[in-house]
Design a protein around this motif. Structure first.
Motif, mmCIF file in Angstrom:
data_model
loop_
_atom_site.group_PDB
_atom_site.id
_atom_site.type_symbol
_atom_site.label_atom_id
_atom_site.label_comp_id
_atom_site.label_asym_id
_atom_site.label_seq_id
_atom_site.Cartn_x
_atom_site.Cartn_y
_atom_site.Cartn_z
ATOM 1 N N ARG A 201 4.169 3.483 -9.128
ATOM 2 C CA ARG A 201 3.090 2.957 -9.971
ATOM 3 C C ARG A 201 3.518 2.913 -11.428
ATOM 4 O O ARG A 201 3.220 1.965 -12.161
ATOM 5 C CB ARG A 201 1.831 3.821 -9.823
ATOM 6 C CG ARG A 201 0.984 3.489 -8.609
ATOM 7 C CD ARG A 201 -0.258 4.363 -8.579
ATOM 8 N NE ARG A 201 -1.177 3.924 -7.549
ATOM 9 C CZ ARG A 201 -2.119 3.015 -7.723
ATOM 10 N NH1 ARG A 201 -2.254 2.435 -8.891
ATOM 11 N NH2 ARG A 201 -2.921 2.684 -6.726
ATOM 12 N N ALA B 151 0.942 4.183 -3.150
ATOM 13 C CA ALA B 151 0.626 5.607 -2.996
ATOM 14 C C ALA B 151 1.626 6.507 -3.709
ATOM 15 O O ALA B 151 1.422 7.723 -3.781
ATOM 16 C CB ALA B 151 0.587 5.955 -1.502
ATOM 17 N N ALA C 155 -6.509 0.306 -6.537
ATOM 18 C CA ALA C 155 -5.998 0.862 -5.283
ATOM 19 C C ALA C 155 -4.771 0.082 -4.825
ATOM 20 O O ALA C 155 -3.812 0.657 -4.315
ATOM 21 C CB ALA C 155 -7.097 0.822 -4.222
ATOM 22 N N SER C 156 -4.802 -1.231 -5.013
ATOM 23 C CA SER C 156 -3.642 -2.086 -4.772
ATOM 24 C C SER C 156 -3.279 -2.735 -6.100
ATOM 25 O O SER C 156 -3.846 -3.764 -6.471
ATOM 26 C CB SER C 156 -3.955 -3.161 -3.727
ATOM 27 O OG SER C 156 -4.234 -2.588 -2.474
ATOM 28 N N ALA D 84 -10.962 -3.678 -2.284
ATOM 29 C CA ALA D 84 -9.963 -2.628 -2.477
ATOM 30 C C ALA D 84 -10.523 -1.471 -3.266
ATOM 31 O O ALA D 84 -9.984 -0.382 -3.245
ATOM 32 C CB ALA D 84 -8.736 -3.216 -3.176
ATOM 33 N N THR D 85 -11.614 -1.676 -3.970
ATOM 34 C CA THR D 85 -12.178 -0.600 -4.782
ATOM 35 C C THR D 85 -13.336 0.092 -4.085
ATOM 36 O O THR D 85 -14.016 0.918 -4.671
ATOM 37 C CB THR D 85 -12.678 -1.165 -6.124
ATOM 38 O OG1 THR D 85 -13.624 -2.211 -5.857
ATOM 39 C CG2 THR D 85 -11.534 -1.742 -6.937
ATOM 40 N N ALA E 175 0.817 -1.211 0.000
ATOM 41 C CA ALA E 175 0.000 0.000 0.000
ATOM 42 C C ALA E 175 0.852 1.263 0.000
ATOM 43 O O ALA E 175 0.545 2.238 -0.699
ATOM 44 C CB ALA E 175 -0.943 -0.014 1.208
ATOM 45 N N THR F 277 -3.903 0.145 -12.191
ATOM 46 C CA THR F 277 -4.564 1.371 -11.716
ATOM 47 C C THR F 277 -5.408 1.133 -10.476
ATOM 48 O O THR F 277 -5.983 2.078 -9.933
ATOM 49 C CB THR F 277 -5.454 1.953 -12.830
ATOM 50 O OG1 THR F 277 -6.510 1.034 -13.133
ATOM 51 C CG2 THR F 277 -4.636 2.237 -14.081
#
Length: 648
Positions: free
Chosen positions: A53, A48, A82-83, A330-331, A44, A80
Motif C-alpha cells: 500500500r 492487504a 479497501a481496493s 468495496a467500502t 486484494a 486508502t
C-alpha cells in the motif's frame, strides 16, 4: 468485463477491462464529464499488505507531482480504500516496444530525434519535480500524435532518497536489466543522469530494434556486466544519431547531457511519426470513440458510491441487459440502483461487441503500466486483422478460416535465403529464415544471420500472418559465434512476391529472398572429405607445415567445416623451434544455396594459446582447374580464397 468486475470506481463509469497484471486490474472508464480514463485497481491480496500500500501510494504521489507533462495525468485516486485505485488520463497510443518490436520496425532518424526531444522534455519535467523514474524502457514509452508519453512510476523515487541504485536490500534487481544505467547495476546512488543513460538505450532500441547491450539470453548478470563495462553496440544506428546516443550512454554520469539539453537541441519533425503509424493511430482512435460514444442504456450505468467507493455488479448479473440490482461496494455500502434501461438498440449492441473484442487484444500492453494503449496486433486493428472481431468470417475467406488465426500460410512455409550485402556469387552478409507452422505469438521462425564477423541464430515470434505477408517480432538468440556477440534480431516483415520469391524488410534494410532447401544433407557429395593446401614453404621443413580442411555432411546450424593448421613454434627472433603449434577450428553451415556460407571459425576446446585467426565468415566453392577439382574457401571480404586439393 466479468460478472465480478465493478460497474464503477469512484466517480468513473467502467466500460471494459484493459488487462490484468501482477499489480492489479486495469479498466477503461469514462468520467462524468465524458473523459476517457484508465483505472488501475490493486489486487486484494496486495491491498492487504501494508508495504505494498505504501509503494502504491508513492506511485500515485509521484504521478501527481509530475502533473501530466509528458506523462499520463492523475484524474482521481484513493490509496486508502479497501481496493486502492488510481485513475489516469487514457493515452491513445501504442508502446514504443509494440511499434518497433511488432508493428513497424526500427524508426527513421527524424522520428528518433523527435522521440528524444519529447522524452527529454518529459524527463526534465520529472527531474524538476524532484523525481528519478528509474525504469525508462520501450514498454514504458507510449507514442501519440502529439509526442511520446512516459508511464509506470511504480519504482520512481525522490532524488534525495534514491540511494539503493538498482538493487533492493535483498539484492533483487530494481529496473529492467536491458535498460538500466551503470549506477543501477552496481547498486550505487542514482540521479537524473541515470534516466538519461536509459534514454540513450531507448533511442538506440528505437533506431535499431534492439538494446545496445544485447539481451539477457546469456544471463542477466552478463548483460549487467556489459552495461557497466562494455561500449554499446551502435552498428546499425544512423550516423546522425550516434553522437547523441553515445553521449547519453557515457559510463560517467557527469559526462552525460541533461534531459533539458537534449530537449533543447533536438529538432522535432511535424508530423513526427511515420505515416503508417499515424494512420493506425487515427483508425484506432476513431474505433474507440465510436465504440464508447454512448453507453448501452443511453445514460450512466450506475450511480457513484461516494468518495472512494467502488460500485460492484452482483455475482452473475446480466451486465449486457443492464440489471439494476445493487451489489455490495468495496467500502461496505451499497451502490445506488441504476435506472431501468430501455431496450438495447442494435447499434449499441454492435458497439459493445466491437469494444469487447478490441479491448481483449490490448490486454497484454495494458498490464505493463498505468497508461495504456489500444493497439491490437491485427492488420486492421482487430484480432482478425480484417476489421472484424476474431472468429468472424465472410464469403470467399474459407482458406483463412480453415487454419488457426495467425497461422502461417502454406506458401510461406519452409526456408528462404537472401544476400544483404555483396552479390549472390560473392556474399558479404546473408540471412536465412525458416518458417514452420504455428499460431500468432509462437516462435515459428528460425533465423540464421552471417555478417560483421559473427554468426547469429535464433527464434523469432510470429506477430501476424495473411496470404501475402508475415510479420515477425521479438527474437531469442540461440547461437552466437563468437560467444555473446549477437543481438536478438529486430522486427522483420516477409512479403510474398511469387511462390519462389519474397521481399524481406527490417527497418530500412531490404533484400530479396529466394526459396531454399531444408534437411540434414545439404552439401553435395563431391564437397565431402579431406582437402589439403600446398605447403607454405619448400625444403626439408615443408612436412612440418599442414593446412587442410575436412568437409562433413550436415544441416544448417551444424559444424560442417573443420580446419587443421600445424606449423613450427618460433622464438622472439623468428627462429623455428622443435615443437609445433596445432590448431583446429570448426565452422557452422549457414545457407543451403551455393556458394555455401559458413560462420566465423571457432577454436576447438583445449586449443593452443598461440592459435590466432581473424575470421569473418566464409563461403565455399568447388571449381575445376586443369582438370583437377579445387576446393576454395573465400573469406566474406575482398581477398583471395584459400585453395585446397583432394587429400583422400
Amino acid at each position: 468485463m466479468n460478472a465480478e468486475d465493478p460497474v464503477g470506481i469512484g466517480p468513473f463509469r467502467l466500460i471494459g477491462r484493459l488487462g490484468v497484471g501482477g499489480m492489479g486490474r486495469v479498466f477503461l472508464a469514462r468520467s462524468a464529464g465524458g473523459r476517457t480514463v484508465a483505472v488501475k485497481v490493486v489486487h486484494a491480496e496486495l491491498a492487504a499488505q501494508d508495504e505494498f500500500r505504501r509503494r502504491f501510494a508513492r506511485e500515485v504521489e509521484a504521478l501527481e507531482r509530475v502533473g501530466g507533462t509528458g506523462t499520463a495525468p492523475v484524474l482521481g485516486s484513493d490509496t486508502t480504500a479497501a481496493s486502492p485505485w488510481v485513475a489516469i488520463g487514457y493515452v491513445p497510443g501504442p508502446s514504443l516496444r509494440t511499434v518497433v518490436g511488432d508493428e513497424y520496425g526500427p524508426l527513421p532518424p527524424a522520428t528518433v530525434r523527435a522521440l528524444g526531444a519529447g522524452l527529454g522534455k518529459a524527463l526534465d519535467h520529472i527531474h524538476r519535480a524532484g523525481l528519478v523514474h528509474r525504469d525508462l524502457k520501450p514498454s514504458n514509452v507510449l507514442l501519440t500524435v502529439d509526442g511520446p508519453r512516459i508511464i509506470d512510476f511504480g519504482i520512481a523515487r525522490a532524488v534525495d532518497t534514491v540511494t539503493d541504485g538498482g538493487l533492493t536490500s535483498t539484492g533483487a534487481v530494481v529496473g529492467s536489466p536491458g535498460f538500466m544505467s551503470p549506477e543501477q547495476v552496481r547498486g550505487e546512488k542514482v540521479g537524473p543522469a541515470s534516466d538519461v543513460f536509459c534514454l540513450g538505450s531507448v533511442l538506440a532500441y528505437a533506431a535499431t530494434g534492439r538494446s545496445p547491450f544485447g539481451t539477457s539470453d546469456s544471463g542477466v548478470h552478463a548483460l549487467m556486466f556489459r552495461i557497466a563495462n562494455d561500449d554499446p553496440d551502435l552498428t546499425d544506428v544512423a550516423p546522425a544519431l550516434t553522437g547523441l546516443i553515445r553521449a547519453c550512454l557515457a559510463k560517467d554520469p557527469a559526462a552525460r547531457p541533461t534531459a533539458a539539453e537534449i530537449a533543447e537541441t533536438l529538432p522535432v519533425a511535424d508530423p513526427w511519426l511515420p505515416a503508417d503509424v499515424l494512420a493506425r493511430l487515427g483508425r484506432h482512435a476513431a474505433r474507440i470513440l465510436e465504440a464508447e460514444g454512448t453507453d448501452d442504456t443511453g445514460g450512466p450505468a450506475y450511480e457513484p458510491a461516494g468518495p472512494g467507493g467502488t460500485a460492484y455488479a452482483p455475482p452473475g448479473a446480466d451486465r449486457a441487459a443492464g440489471d439494476p440490482t445493487p451489489g455490495p461496494s468495496a467500502t461496505g455500502g451499497t451502490a445506488a440502483p441504476a435506472p431501468a434501461p430501455a431496450p438495447e438498440p442494435p447499434r449499441a449492441r454492435s458497439r459493445r461487441r466491437v469494444l469487447t473484442a478490441a479491448l481483449a487484444t490490448a490486454a497484454v500492453a495494458a498490464a505493463a503500466g498505468v497508461g495504456y494503449a489500444f493497439w491490437p496486433l491485427g492488420g486492421s486493428g482487430t484480432p482478425g486483422g480484417d476489421g472484424k472481431p476474431a472468429g468472424s468470417s465472410s464469403a470467399g475467406s474459407s482458406s483463412a478460416a480453415s487454419r488457426p488465426a495467425g497461422a502461417v500460410p502454406a506458401a510461406f512455409l519452409g526456408a528462404w535465403e537472401g544476400v544483404l550485402q555483396g552479390t549472390p556469387e560473392h556474399p558479404r552478409e546473408t540471412v536465412r529464415i525458416e518458417l514452420s507452422q504455428g499460431p500468432a505469438g509462437s516462435k515459428a521462425a528460425v533465423y540464421t544471420h552471417v555478417g560483421d564477423g559473427r554468426l547469429c541464430m535464433g527464434r523469432s515470434r510470429l506477430v501476424s500472418a495473411d496470404e501475402d505477408k508475415v510479420v515477425l517480432g521479438e527474437s531469442t538468440v540461440t547461437t552466437s559465434v563468437p560467444a555473446q556477440r549477437c543481438m536478438a534480431a529486430a522486427h522483420q516483415t516477409l512479403t510474398l512476391r511469387s511462390p519462389e520469391v519474397l521481399e524481406w524488410t527490417s527497418g530500412a534494410a531490404k533484400a530479396t529472398f529466394h526459396k531454399a532447401r531444408t534437411g540434414s544433407e545439404i552439401l553435395p557429395a563431391e564437397y565431402l572429405g579431406r582437402w589439403k593446401m600446398a605447403p607454405l614453404v619448400e625444403g626439408p621443413e615443408a612436412d612440418r607445415y599442414t593446412d587442410e580442411v575436412t568437409v562433413a555432411q550436415g544441416a544448417v546450424g551444424a559444424a560442417v567445416l573443420r580446419t587443421l593448421s600445424v606449423y613450427p613454434r618460433t622464438d622472439e627472433q623468428g627462429n623455428t623451434l622443435l615443437d609445433a603449434v596445432n590448431c583446429t577450428w570448426t565452422a557452422i553451415l549457414a545457407t543451403t544455396t551455393p556458394p555455401y556460407v559458413t560462420g566465423p571459425m571457432t577454436l576447438e576446446p583445449g586449443a593452443d594459446p598461440d592459435c590466432v585467426r581473424d575470421d569473418l565468415g566464409s563461403y565455399l566453392v568447388l571449381t575445376t582447374y586443369k582438370g583437377e577439382k579445387v576446393f576454395q574457401v573465400y573469406p566474406m571480404t575482398d581477398t583471395e580464397p584459400a585453395e585446397y586439393r583432394r587429400a583422400d
